[in-house]
Motif scaffolding. Structure first.
Motif, PDB file in Angstrom:
ATOM      1  N   GLY A  20       0.895  -1.053  -0.520  1.00 12.32           N
ATOM      2  CA  GLY A  20      -0.285  -0.092   0.050  1.00 12.32           C
ATOM      3  C   GLY A  20       1.007   1.210  -0.105  1.00 12.32           C
ATOM      4  N   ALA A  21       1.783   1.281  -0.685  1.00 14.00           N
ATOM      5  CA  ALA A  21       2.757   2.710  -0.462  1.00 14.00           C
ATOM      6  C   ALA A  21       2.946   2.616  -1.672  1.00 14.00           C
ATOM      7  CB  ALA A  21       4.166   1.414   0.849  1.00 14.00           C
ATOM      8  N   GLY A  22       2.875   2.643  -2.412  1.00 11.38           N
ATOM      9  CA  GLY A  22       3.126   3.140  -3.714  1.00 11.38           C
ATOM     10  C   GLY A  22       3.863   3.921  -4.555  1.00 11.38           C
ATOM     11  N   GLU A  23       3.485   5.342  -4.452  1.00 11.11           N
ATOM     12  CA  GLU A  23       4.265   5.875  -4.751  1.00 11.11           C
ATOM     13  C   GLU A  23       5.704   7.045  -3.350  1.00 11.11           C
ATOM     14  OE1 GLU A  23       5.971   6.791  -7.752  1.00 11.11           O
ATOM     15  OE2 GLU A  23       3.994   4.812  -8.313  1.00 11.11           O
ATOM     16  N   LYS A  24       4.677   6.519  -2.212  1.00 16.32           N
ATOM     17  CA  LYS A  24       5.972   7.032  -0.654  1.00 16.32           C
ATOM     18  C   LYS A  24       6.940   6.675  -0.254  1.00 16.32           C
ATOM     19  CE  LYS A  24       0.615   8.410   1.097  1.00 16.32           C
ATOM     20  NZ  LYS A  24      -0.210   8.505   2.286  1.00 16.32           N
ATOM     21  N   LEU A  25       7.309   4.658  -1.340  1.00 18.93           N
ATOM     22  CA  LEU A  25       8.473   4.129  -0.928  1.00 18.93           C
ATOM     23  C   LEU A  25      10.149   5.015  -0.679  1.00 18.93           C
ATOM     24  CD1 LEU A  25       8.464   1.192  -2.797  1.00 18.93           C
ATOM     25  CD2 LEU A  25       7.755   0.996  -0.878  1.00 18.93           C
ATOM     26  N   THR A  26      11.173   4.820   0.118  1.00 27.47           N
ATOM     27  CA  THR A  26      12.309   5.747   0.516  1.00 27.47           C
ATOM     28  C   THR A  26      12.578   5.440  -1.053  1.00 27.47           C
ATOM     29  OG1 THR A  26      13.171   3.792   1.372  1.00 27.47           O
ATOM     30  CG2 THR A  26      12.113   5.308   2.810  1.00 27.47           C
ATOM     31  N   GLN A  29      13.904   1.392  -1.039  1.00 29.95           N
ATOM     32  CA  GLN A  29      12.600   0.946  -1.027  1.00 29.95           C
ATOM     33  C   GLN A  29      12.781   0.633  -2.413  1.00 29.95           C
ATOM     34  OE1 GLN A  29       9.944   2.388   1.847  1.00 29.95           O
ATOM     35  NE2 GLN A  29       9.780   0.470   3.092  1.00 29.95           N
ATOM     36  N   HIS A  30      12.748   1.632  -2.764  1.00 30.29           N
ATOM     37  CA  HIS A  30      12.722   1.475  -4.348  1.00 30.29           C
ATOM     38  C   HIS A  30      14.297   1.085  -5.067  1.00 30.29           C
ATOM     39  CE1 HIS A  30       9.532   4.119  -5.391  1.00 30.29           C
ATOM     40  NE2 HIS A  30      10.045   5.419  -5.108  1.00 30.29           N
ATOM     41  N   ARG A  31      14.879   0.835  -4.442  1.00 29.57           N
ATOM     42  CA  ARG A  31      16.431   0.604  -5.265  1.00 29.57           C
ATOM     43  C   ARG A  31      15.976  -1.289  -5.401  1.00 29.57           C
ATOM     44  NH1 ARG A  31      20.357  -2.153  -3.514  1.00 29.57           N
ATOM     45  NH2 ARG A  31      19.811  -2.202  -0.906  1.00 29.57           N
ATOM     46  N   VAL A  32      15.466  -2.119  -3.493  1.00 31.13           N
ATOM     47  CA  VAL A  32      15.109  -2.705  -3.424  1.00 31.13           C
ATOM     48  C   VAL A  32      13.841  -3.093  -4.345  1.00 31.13           C
ATOM     49  CG1 VAL A  32      14.348  -4.215  -1.622  1.00 31.13           C
ATOM     50  CG2 VAL A  32      16.035  -2.699  -1.667  1.00 31.13           C
ATOM     51  N   LEU A  33      12.935  -2.581  -4.456  1.00 29.41           N
ATOM     52  CA  LEU A  33      11.840  -2.675  -5.480  1.00 29.41           C
ATOM     53  C   LEU A  33      12.305  -3.031  -6.725  1.00 29.41           C
ATOM     54  CD1 LEU A  33       8.577  -3.149  -5.670  1.00 29.41           C
ATOM     55  CD2 LEU A  33       8.705  -0.460  -6.710  1.00 29.41           C
ATOM     56  N   GLY A  34      13.544  -2.961  -7.376  1.00 27.63           N
ATOM     57  CA  GLY A  34      13.863  -3.149  -8.905  1.00 27.63           C
ATOM     58  C   GLY A  34      14.232  -4.208  -8.322  1.00 27.63           C
ATOM     59  N   MET A  35      14.823  -5.058  -7.574  1.00 27.95           N
ATOM     60  CA  MET A  35      15.236  -6.154  -7.713  1.00 27.95           C
ATOM     61  C   MET A  35      13.682  -7.419  -7.218  1.00 27.95           C
ATOM     62  SD  MET A  35      19.127  -6.492  -5.397  1.00 27.95           S
ATOM     63  CE  MET A  35      17.930  -5.045  -3.863  1.00 27.95           C
ATOM     64  N   LEU A  65      -0.504  -5.848  -5.375  1.00 28.39           N
ATOM     65  CA  LEU A  65      -0.222  -5.080  -3.161  1.00 28.39           C
ATOM     66  C   LEU A  65       0.347  -3.626  -3.286  1.00 28.39           C
ATOM     67  CD1 LEU A  65       0.876  -8.561  -2.638  1.00 28.39           C
ATOM     68  CD2 LEU A  65      -0.372  -8.207  -2.143  1.00 28.39           C
ATOM     69  N   LEU A  66       1.877  -3.203  -3.617  1.00 26.56           N
ATOM     70  CA  LEU A  66       1.613  -1.645  -3.912  1.00 26.56           C
ATOM     71  C   LEU A  66       0.815  -1.336  -3.431  1.00 26.56           C
ATOM     72  CD1 LEU A  66       4.969  -2.484  -6.296  1.00 26.56           C
ATOM     73  CD2 LEU A  66       5.279  -2.056  -3.341  1.00 26.56           C
ATOM     74  N   GLU A  67       0.133  -0.966  -4.514  1.00 26.53           N
ATOM     75  CA  GLU A  67      -1.184  -0.111  -4.698  1.00 26.53           C
ATOM     76  C   GLU A  67      -2.461  -0.867  -2.991  1.00 26.53           C
ATOM     77  OE1 GLU A  67      -2.975  -0.978  -7.604  1.00 26.53           O
ATOM     78  OE2 GLU A  67      -1.771  -0.125  -9.395  1.00 26.53           O
ATOM     79  N   GLY A  68      -1.783  -1.363  -2.311  1.00 26.32           N
ATOM     80  CA  GLY A  68      -2.854  -1.414  -1.204  1.00 26.32           C
ATOM     81  C   GLY A  68      -4.204  -2.413  -1.159  1.00 26.32           C
TER      82      GLY A  68
END
Length: 217
Positions: A20-26, A29-35, A65-68
């Protein structure tokens, strides 16, 4: 069909922070999200190679899931959501280790628990309720249960040593068919406790608190 159970350790709150974080990732977290996305794509390619269609691609399930949300009506969408969540867990945790391959894992772990219970091990340290617990109850939206798997389980790291000690104390009291496995589970928990104890003292940022189990076909 045999099921493979693996496990690794991660921070439950860290895993939940993506949902549910959407665009609020740090930035981290964006780096890890790529993996995580790469892992989700690889998981989907593996399904495709097996000719399996869950009706919802795993990368798309990850986006949900990212959208919640986890509201796809596809017949096997629950499996896609579970696998997408496992990708988040794996990329935020330690390297997975094999626990074992079981033809009927639910039946086996219920039987082990019955032996442990009979020998006096407390209910909170039994295996089945943790290995088959499902994803975190703190997920802030409905998360469907994948009837045929994959499944996710959890065991609190701060209970690893009490569990290991309890299993060691009764290993000679359980039925002979279960002694090797009970001893091995004790060794797993002892190892995880040792690593957790060392890391919490030696690494300032270390905050892992959960052993996550993954059950796949």
């Amino acid at each position: 069909m045999s099921r493979v159970i693996t496990y690794n350790t991660a921070t439950k709150a860290g895993v939940l922070s993506y949902l549910g974080a959407g665009e609020k990732l740090t930035a981290e977290q964006h780096r890890v999200l790529g993996m995580v996305r790469e892992r989700a794509e690889a998981a989907q390619e593996n399904l495709d190679a097996q000719g399996l269609d869950w009706g919802l691609p795993i990368p798309e399930a990850l986006d949900h899931l990212l959208e919640g949300r986890a509201d796809s009506t596809a017949e096997y969408a629950a499996g896609a959501y579970a696998r997408a969540l496992q990708c988040v867990i794996d990329m935020n945790g330690s390297d997975p280790c094999d626990l074992g391959v079981y033809s009927k894992p639910a039946t086996f772990f219920l039987a082990v628990d019955e032996e442990l219970r009979r020998a006096g091990v407390g209910e909170d340290l039994l295996l089945y309720p943790h290995v088959f617990s499902g994803p975190p109850a703190e997920i802030p939206f409905f998360f469907p249960h994948a009837v045929d798997g994959p499944h996710i389980g959890m065991f609190p790291l701060d209970k690893a040593k009490p569990a290991a000690d309890a299993y060691r104390a009764v290993v000679d009291s359980v039925a002979p068919d279960f002694r090797d496995e009970v001893g091995r589970f004790a060794s797993v928990f002892e190892s995880e406790h040792s690593e957790w104890e060392y890391a919490t003292k030696a690494i300032d940022w270390y905050d892992q608190d959960t052993i996550f189990f993954s059950i796949t076909g």
